[in-house]
Design a protein around this motif. Structure first.
Motif, PDB file in Angstrom:
ATOM      1  N   MET A   1       5.456  27.188  -6.395  1.00 45.56           N
ATOM      2  CA  MET A   1       5.952  27.117  -7.771  1.00 45.56           C
ATOM      3  C   MET A   1       5.909  25.701  -8.323  1.00 45.56           C
ATOM      4  SD  MET A   1       6.382  30.267  -7.866  1.00 45.56           S
ATOM      5  CE  MET A   1       6.854  30.328  -9.586  1.00 45.56           C
ATOM      6  N   GLU A   2       5.493  24.735  -7.503  1.00 44.16           N
ATOM      7  CA  GLU A   2       5.518  23.337  -7.916  1.00 44.16           C
ATOM      8  C   GLU A   2       4.697  23.080  -9.177  1.00 44.16           C
ATOM      9  OE1 GLU A   2       4.293  19.133  -5.781  1.00 44.16           O
ATOM     10  OE2 GLU A   2       2.997  20.882  -5.578  1.00 44.16           O
ATOM     11  N   ALA A   3       3.490  23.652  -9.244  1.00 42.41           N
ATOM     12  CA  ALA A   3       2.595  23.346 -10.363  1.00 42.41           C
ATOM     13  C   ALA A   3       3.143  23.817 -11.696  1.00 42.41           C
ATOM     14  CB  ALA A   3       1.223  23.982 -10.110  1.00 42.41           C
ATOM     15  N   PHE A   4       4.029  24.817 -11.690  1.00 45.91           N
ATOM     16  CA  PHE A   4       4.476  25.456 -12.925  1.00 45.91           C
ATOM     17  C   PHE A   4       5.792  24.878 -13.453  1.00 45.91           C
ATOM     18  CE2 PHE A   4       2.504  28.402  -9.875  1.00 45.91           C
ATOM     19  CZ  PHE A   4       1.251  28.465 -10.465  1.00 45.91           C
ATOM     20  N   ALA A   5       6.373  23.943 -12.704  1.00 45.29           N
ATOM     21  CA  ALA A   5       7.616  23.286 -13.114  1.00 45.29           C
ATOM     22  C   ALA A   5       7.362  21.781 -13.158  1.00 45.29           C
ATOM     23  CB  ALA A   5       8.743  23.616 -12.138  1.00 45.29           C
TER      24      ALA A   5
ATOM     25  N   MET B   1       2.206  29.363 -22.960  1.00 43.88           N
ATOM     26  CA  MET B   1       3.261  28.474 -22.479  1.00 43.88           C
ATOM     27  C   MET B   1       2.750  27.045 -22.403  1.00 43.88           C
ATOM     28  SD  MET B   1       5.125  30.583 -19.383  1.00 43.88           S
ATOM     29  CE  MET B   1       6.326  29.246 -19.195  1.00 43.88           C
ATOM     30  N   ALA B   2       3.641  26.103 -22.695  1.00 45.59           N
ATOM     31  CA  ALA B   2       3.360  24.674 -22.525  1.00 45.59           C
ATOM     32  C   ALA B   2       4.643  24.005 -22.042  1.00 45.59           C
ATOM     33  CB  ALA B   2       2.887  24.049 -23.834  1.00 45.59           C
ATOM     34  N   ASN B   3       4.634  23.536 -20.808  1.00 47.66           N
ATOM     35  CA  ASN B   3       5.775  22.829 -20.227  1.00 47.66           C
ATOM     36  C   ASN B   3       5.339  21.411 -19.877  1.00 47.66           C
ATOM     37  OD1 ASN B   3       7.029  25.295 -20.373  1.00 47.66           O
ATOM     38  ND2 ASN B   3       6.945  25.705 -18.188  1.00 47.66           N
ATOM     39  N   ALA B   4       6.205  20.430 -20.102  1.00 43.54           N
ATOM     40  CA  ALA B   4       5.834  19.047 -19.816  1.00 43.54           C
ATOM     41  C   ALA B   4       7.067  18.236 -19.452  1.00 43.54           C
ATOM     42  CB  ALA B   4       5.126  18.418 -21.021  1.00 43.54           C
ATOM     43  N   ALA B   5       6.838  17.195 -18.647  1.00 40.41           N
ATOM     44  CA  ALA B   5       7.903  16.248 -18.299  1.00 40.41           C
ATOM     45  C   ALA B   5       7.342  14.835 -18.368  1.00 40.41           C
ATOM     46  CB  ALA B   5       8.437  16.542 -16.905  1.00 40.41           C
ATOM     47  N   TRP B   6       7.954  13.997 -19.207  1.00 44.38           N
ATOM     48  CA  TRP B   6       7.643  12.573 -19.279  1.00 44.38           C
ATOM     49  C   TRP B   6       8.776  11.840 -18.570  1.00 44.38           C
ATOM     50  CZ3 TRP B   6       7.166  15.995 -23.288  1.00 44.38           C
ATOM     51  CH2 TRP B   6       5.903  16.126 -23.881  1.00 44.38           C
TER      52      TRP B   6
ATOM     53  N   PRO C   1       5.310  10.907 -10.897  1.00 41.66           N
ATOM     54  CA  PRO C   1       4.299  10.721 -11.948  1.00 41.66           C
ATOM     55  C   PRO C   1       4.955  10.582 -13.313  1.00 41.66           C
ATOM     56  CG  PRO C   1       4.348  13.003 -11.204  1.00 41.66           C
ATOM     57  CD  PRO C   1       5.218  12.229 -10.264  1.00 41.66           C
ATOM     58  N   GLU C   2       4.367   9.726 -14.156  1.00 43.96           N
ATOM     59  CA  GLU C   2       4.947   9.510 -15.481  1.00 43.96           C
ATOM     60  C   GLU C   2       4.842  10.759 -16.343  1.00 43.96           C
ATOM     61  OE1 GLU C   2       4.360   6.596 -19.404  1.00 43.96           O
ATOM     62  OE2 GLU C   2       3.202   6.265 -17.570  1.00 43.96           O
ATOM     63  N   LEU C   3       3.740  11.470 -16.220  1.00 47.94           N
ATOM     64  CA  LEU C   3       3.531  12.678 -17.016  1.00 47.94           C
ATOM     65  C   LEU C   3       3.003  13.788 -16.129  1.00 47.94           C
ATOM     66  CD1 LEU C   3       3.216  14.307 -19.675  1.00 47.94           C
ATOM     67  CD2 LEU C   3       0.932  13.284 -19.894  1.00 47.94           C
ATOM     68  N   LYS C   4       3.583  14.953 -16.268  1.00 47.04           N
ATOM     69  CA  LYS C   4       3.080  16.152 -15.619  1.00 47.04           C
ATOM     70  C   LYS C   4       3.269  17.295 -16.612  1.00 47.04           C
ATOM     71  CE  LYS C   4       3.749  19.190 -11.598  1.00 47.04           C
ATOM     72  NZ  LYS C   4       4.593  19.457 -10.403  1.00 47.04           N
ATOM     73  N   TYR C   5       2.217  18.069 -16.819  1.00 46.85           N
ATOM     74  CA  TYR C   5       2.363  19.181 -17.754  1.00 46.85           C
ATOM     75  C   TYR C   5       1.642  20.421 -17.245  1.00 46.85           C
ATOM     76  CZ  TYR C   5      -2.271  17.881 -19.672  1.00 46.85           C
ATOM     77  OH  TYR C   5      -3.589  17.588 -19.838  1.00 46.85           O
ATOM     78  N   TYR C   6       2.048  21.547 -17.799  1.00 50.67           N
ATOM     79  CA  TYR C   6       1.548  22.851 -17.374  1.00 50.67           C
ATOM     80  C   TYR C   6       1.272  23.698 -18.607  1.00 50.67           C
ATOM     81  CZ  TYR C   6       2.115  27.770 -16.023  1.00 50.67           C
ATOM     82  OH  TYR C   6       1.958  29.125 -15.884  1.00 50.67           O
ATOM     83  N   LEU C   7       0.119  24.326 -18.646  1.00 57.05           N
ATOM     84  CA  LEU C   7      -0.269  25.218 -19.732  1.00 57.05           C
ATOM     85  C   LEU C   7      -0.667  26.566 -19.146  1.00 57.05           C
ATOM     86  CD1 LEU C   7      -2.661  22.784 -21.666  1.00 57.05           C
ATOM     87  CD2 LEU C   7      -0.220  23.150 -22.104  1.00 57.05           C
ATOM     88  N   SER C   8      -0.361  27.631 -19.856  1.00 55.38           N
ATOM     89  CA  SER C   8      -0.794  28.951 -19.400  1.00 55.38           C
ATOM     90  C   SER C   8      -1.024  29.860 -20.591  1.00 55.38           C
ATOM     91  CB  SER C   8       0.233  29.585 -18.452  1.00 55.38           C
ATOM     92  OG  SER C   8       1.349  30.084 -19.162  1.00 55.38           O
ATOM     93  N   ALA C   9      -1.901  30.828 -20.388  1.00 58.53           N
ATOM     94  CA  ALA C   9      -2.165  31.864 -21.382  1.00 58.53           C
ATOM     95  C   ALA C   9      -2.334  33.181 -20.646  1.00 58.53           C
ATOM     96  CB  ALA C   9      -3.415  31.537 -22.194  1.00 58.53           C
TER      97      ALA C   9
ATOM     98  N   ARG D   1      -4.952  36.111 -16.973  1.00 55.27           N
ATOM     99  CA  ARG D   1      -4.036  34.967 -16.972  1.00 55.27           C
ATOM    100  C   ARG D   1      -4.775  33.710 -16.516  1.00 55.27           C
ATOM    101  NH1 ARG D   1       1.664  34.332 -16.682  1.00 55.27           N
ATOM    102  NH2 ARG D   1       2.193  32.225 -16.031  1.00 55.27           N
ATOM    103  N   TRP D   2      -4.500  32.612 -17.203  1.00 54.83           N
ATOM    104  CA  TRP D   2      -5.035  31.301 -16.846  1.00 54.83           C
ATOM    105  C   TRP D   2      -3.876  30.324 -16.761  1.00 54.83           C
ATOM    106  CZ3 TRP D   2      -4.930  27.044 -20.379  1.00 54.83           C
ATOM    107  CH2 TRP D   2      -5.580  25.888 -19.907  1.00 54.83           C
ATOM    108  N   ASP D   3      -3.836  29.542 -15.671  1.00 50.58           N
ATOM    109  CA  ASP D   3      -2.807  28.528 -15.467  1.00 50.58           C
ATOM    110  C   ASP D   3      -3.471  27.184 -15.224  1.00 50.58           C
ATOM    111  OD1 ASP D   3      -0.183  30.163 -15.204  1.00 50.58           O
ATOM    112  OD2 ASP D   3      -1.548  31.170 -13.814  1.00 50.58           O
ATOM    113  N   TYR D   4      -2.936  26.143 -15.867  1.00 46.99           N
ATOM    114  CA  TYR D   4      -3.500  24.808 -15.735  1.00 46.99           C
ATOM    115  C   TYR D   4      -2.355  23.809 -15.598  1.00 46.99           C
ATOM    116  CZ  TYR D   4      -5.730  20.396 -17.069  1.00 46.99           C
ATOM    117  OH  TYR D   4      -6.167  19.098 -17.100  1.00 46.99           O
ATOM    118  N   SER D   5      -2.477  22.917 -14.621  1.00 46.36           N
ATOM    119  CA  SER D   5      -1.477  21.856 -14.472  1.00 46.36           C
ATOM    120  C   SER D   5      -2.172  20.518 -14.314  1.00 46.36           C
ATOM    121  CB  SER D   5      -0.574  22.120 -13.257  1.00 46.36           C
ATOM    122  OG  SER D   5      -1.315  22.085 -12.055  1.00 46.36           O
ATOM    123  N   ASP D   6      -1.547  19.479 -14.846  1.00 41.69           N
ATOM    124  CA  ASP D   6      -2.107  18.139 -14.822  1.00 41.69           C
ATOM    125  C   ASP D   6      -1.013  17.163 -14.405  1.00 41.69           C
ATOM    126  OD1 ASP D   6      -2.747  15.393 -16.131  1.00 41.69           O
ATOM    127  OD2 ASP D   6      -4.649  16.473 -16.243  1.00 41.69           O
TER     128      ASP D   6
END
Length: 727
Positions: free
Chosen positions: A70-74, A587-592, A618-626, A642-647
């Motif tokens: 679940m790390e990539a999605f939070a 969905m768009a989740n992000a943490a700065w 990390p200074e920025l981590k974000y997660y996008l999904s559709a 479903r598509w999930d993307y994390s950066d």
């Protein structure tokens, strides 16, 4: 540019909300998520706490097999090195640790059905039969107590019910992945219900050991859970639970990632010359990782008839894990380490929960825990390492017993001035004690490790107590908008660094404390089709405990725990969900996050780490999904895509922030899933893929005990098909 990109993504989703929703008038709203973060069931949007929550459907569709998945999605969550399940490192908001030795505790804790599961080696829980995962961000000192100074993770499992249901599932994929799971639920009598769930999972490793012709970091795991629910009377409900997990893997501790570092050159070895690529090693050690744990619990809920509820949670758990690790990362025998730890614990909690129908409500309770932890740890080295001609193995053992106990009393209350404004106040008192029995003989005569040969074991006692308050003001603007502000404190106990140390003076370290401010918004609008949650936080840590390798020479280091003067983490978190048209969820989740040492002047032999980033922050981590779900037949069969993307931004893995040697470059991950659900809900079939771009980025890079630069790469592209049938 990346910050701007995430901001634009959020703006685009809101734009879709305002235009697409108005044009097509979808009828489906975002489903309510029920959480238990405040020791009672509540709507996530009504709880003035920063929480990332996943329900059962989301966990399944993102491919959540265990908690680490679940790390990539939070975005505020990071599992550190990501290479060892027995390590269990959890970082929340840039702050984390793991219980490397029995004298050190993690900064975050994991609870299953209200039960503290134990040390970090058991944090990576199997998610079979789980109804929800809640990641509580920031100090949770009032309701959860010690060792939740960075946050807590709640895992809730399904209660047995009177409706018969059976489900079987299979999952196969590349790397010989084979997963079989089964669950059955039903009534045993009019007032007694039961459920049983079992999972068996196997997968070949993705790291090739050229020298031994084996693979590393595979999976060989079996787990299960049995639950019994008894309605003893109209007022009394009893819930019994038993769970277990057994894991026996060829798990590696990392791989050498530079041929010109550390012990290889020191001994004239052609370090890593036959294993130059990612996910490829040349090790002589028969590395492995074993993990076993089990536990039982009983939860009793008594309803006094006036909406007051008394709850008792009694639990006992045991854990054992073993690691055999390569330390020189060559095919030559120079050094290995072996860790073996056993622990057991008993916990008891009593609490009273008031009704919420008046202006005042509260939760109050007392908590008790006792733990026994034993470990035997060996460093095995060739005589060449000590400057002797013999290649015979020589061993430095560490033998430790720790007995810990503690109790706490807490109260958490809310007072509503009117329908819109609410005051929250809480206080917890914690008292704990740790007794150690430490013995470190050193028959090798190696000067950089303490030698207690011929001496009795060292015994000592640590005790501490602390008050951890919380104060907050909540403004319920209307039924769909909550604005809150809070102040809370956290406490993490001190103890003893019972590891490979040089002197007994290195054993003790002090407790750390945290003071945290948080302001948040929770909102739902567009007739329930847009949910936007925001949080700003600023947390200061005093006497911050730093567990690290300190280099004594180019090829030798020590494991140290020290109290940095002060550290701080602050930032902004966003969680946005939009349903622009029926069937489509975005969905768009992000943490700065800015997490750094405000003052750490002597972090390693005079090195000043003041102003450096905290590890794994990390200074920025974000997660996008559709996800798009649509009908494929007149009878109601459905498909979803479903598509999930994390950066994740760059981050360091050590307080010294050494470029390259202890630095991980930013990376991104693409996952996808295509599924079919039959009209009656019985069949669920899906094709899935993870790390679709086959990125081979590093998860960690650091220097080990010998000064070898080692790391761990992201698992490669995996794919497969899963199918389940519900009777």
């Amino acid at each position: 540019m990346r910050l701007r990109g995430v901001a634009l993504t959020g703006a685009c989703l809101l734009s879709i909300c305002s235009t697409g929703i108005a044009a097509q008038q979808p009828t489906r709203a975002i489903e309510e998520i029920v959480v238990t973060a405040q020791k009672r069931e509540q709507n996530l949007q009504e709880v003035p706490v920063a929480i990332t929550a996943f329900d059962e459907t989301t966990i399944e569709r993102v491919g959540g097999t265990s908690l680490a998945d679940m790390e990539a999605f939070a975005p505020s969550l990071n599992f550190g090195r990501g290479s060892r399940r027995t390590r269990g490192e959890i970082n929340i908001r840039g702050v984390g640790s793991f219980s490397r030795n029995p004298g050190f505790d993690a900064r975050a804790s994991v609870y299953v059905d209200g039960v503290f599961v134990g040390r970090s080696g058991v944090f990576d829980q199997d998610l079979q039969g789980v109804t929800g995962v809640e990641i509580l961000r920031g100090p949770q000192g009032t309701l959860f107590g010690k060792n939740t100074i960075s946050g807590a993770i709640n895992i809730n499992t399904a209660k047995p019910s009177d409706e018969f249901e059976a489900r079987v599932g299979v999952d196969v994929g590349n790397y010989s992945r084979r997963k079989v799971q089964a669950r059955v639920n039903g009534a045993l009598s009019e007032n007694v219900f039961g459920s049983v769930a079992l999972t068996k999972m196997d997968q070949d490793g993705f790291i090739d050991n050229n020298f031994l012709d084996t693979d590393l970091n595979g999976i060989d795991r079996i787990s299960g859970r049995a639950k019994l629910r008894v309605l003893a009377s109209d007022a009394l409900e009893l819930n019994f639970s038993a769970d277990f997990l057994e894991e026996d893997d060829r798990g590696g501790n990392g791989e050498g990632i530079r041929a010109d570092s550390g012990v290889g050159l020191a001994f004239g070895q052609a370090s890593f010359s036959t294993a130059p690529g990612a996910r490829e090693v040349d090790h002589d050690a028969q590395e492995r990782e074993e993990r076993e744990f089990w536990g039982v619990s009983m939860t009793a809920d008594y309803d006094f008839g006036n909406d007051f509820t008394f709850t008792s949670i009694t639990a006992y758990r045991e854990m054992e894990w073993y690691n055999l690790n390569e330390e020189d990362y060559t095919r030559a025998f120079i050094g290995t380490s072996a860790f073996d730890e056993d622990s057991d614990q008993f916990t008891q909690e009593f609490r009273i929960t008031s009704p919420q129908d008046g202006p005042f409500d509260y939760v109050a309770g007392i908590y008790y825990i006792t733990q026994s932890i034993s470990t035997g740890r060996d460093g095995t080295f060739t005589g060449l390492f000590f400057g002797r001609p013999s290649a015979q193995a020589e061993v430095i053992p560490t033998i430790v017993d720790v007995d810990a106990s503690g109790w706490a009393a807490y109260v958490h209350a809310n007072y509503r001035f009117n329908d819109n404004f609410e005051l929250t106040a809480g206080l917890r008192y914690t008292d704990e004690e740790k007794d150690i029995d430490f013995f470190l003989p050193n028959p090798t005569g190696f000067a950089n490790v303490l030698d207690m040969t011929g001496q009795p074991p060292f015994k000592d006692t640590y005790d501490a107590d602390a008050f951890t308050p919380k104060l907050g003001l909540n403004w319920y603007v209307n039924e769909d908008v909550l604005i809150y502000a809070s102040y809370s404190e956290g406490f993490k106990s001190g103890g003893h660094n019972v590891d490979f140390i040089q002197t007994l003076e290195e054993l003790p370290y002090d407790e750390e404390t945290a003071q945290s401010f948080e302001v948040g918004l929770k909102s739902t609008f567009a007739e329930g089709r847009v949910r936007l949650n925001l949080a700003y936080f600023d947390t200061t840590f005093e006497d911050f405990q730093v567990q690290q390798f300190q280099q004594l020479s180019p090829t030798v280091s020590r494991i140290a725990i020290s109290n940095a003067a002060e550290a701080n983490t602050s930032g902004v978190e966003m969680e946005l969900t939009v349903i622009p048209v029926d069937g489509l969820t975005l969905m768009a989740n992000a943490a700065w996050i800015d997490a750094e040492f405000d003052k750490f002047q002597n972090c390693n032999s005079g090195v000043d780490c003041t102003g450096n980033d905290l590890p794994y922050a990390p200074e920025l981590k974000y997660y996008l999904s559709a996800e798009y779900e649509f009908p494929v037949s007149q009878r109601g069969d459905q498909m979803y895509i479903r598509w999930d993307y994390s950066d994740t931004d760059d981050y360091f893995t050590h307080p010294e922030n050494t470029p390259v040697l202890r630095e991980v470059e930013g990376y991104d991950i693409h996952n996808a899933r295509i599924g079919f659900i039959s009209a009656d809900g019985k069949w669920d079939i899906a094709l899935w893929g993870k790390n679709l771009s086959d990125s081979d980025h590093l998860r960690f890079a650091e220097l080990n005990f010998f000064g070898v630069q080692r790391g761990h790469y992201e698992p490669p592209r995996t794919y497969g098909i899963s199918a389940s049938y519900t009777f």
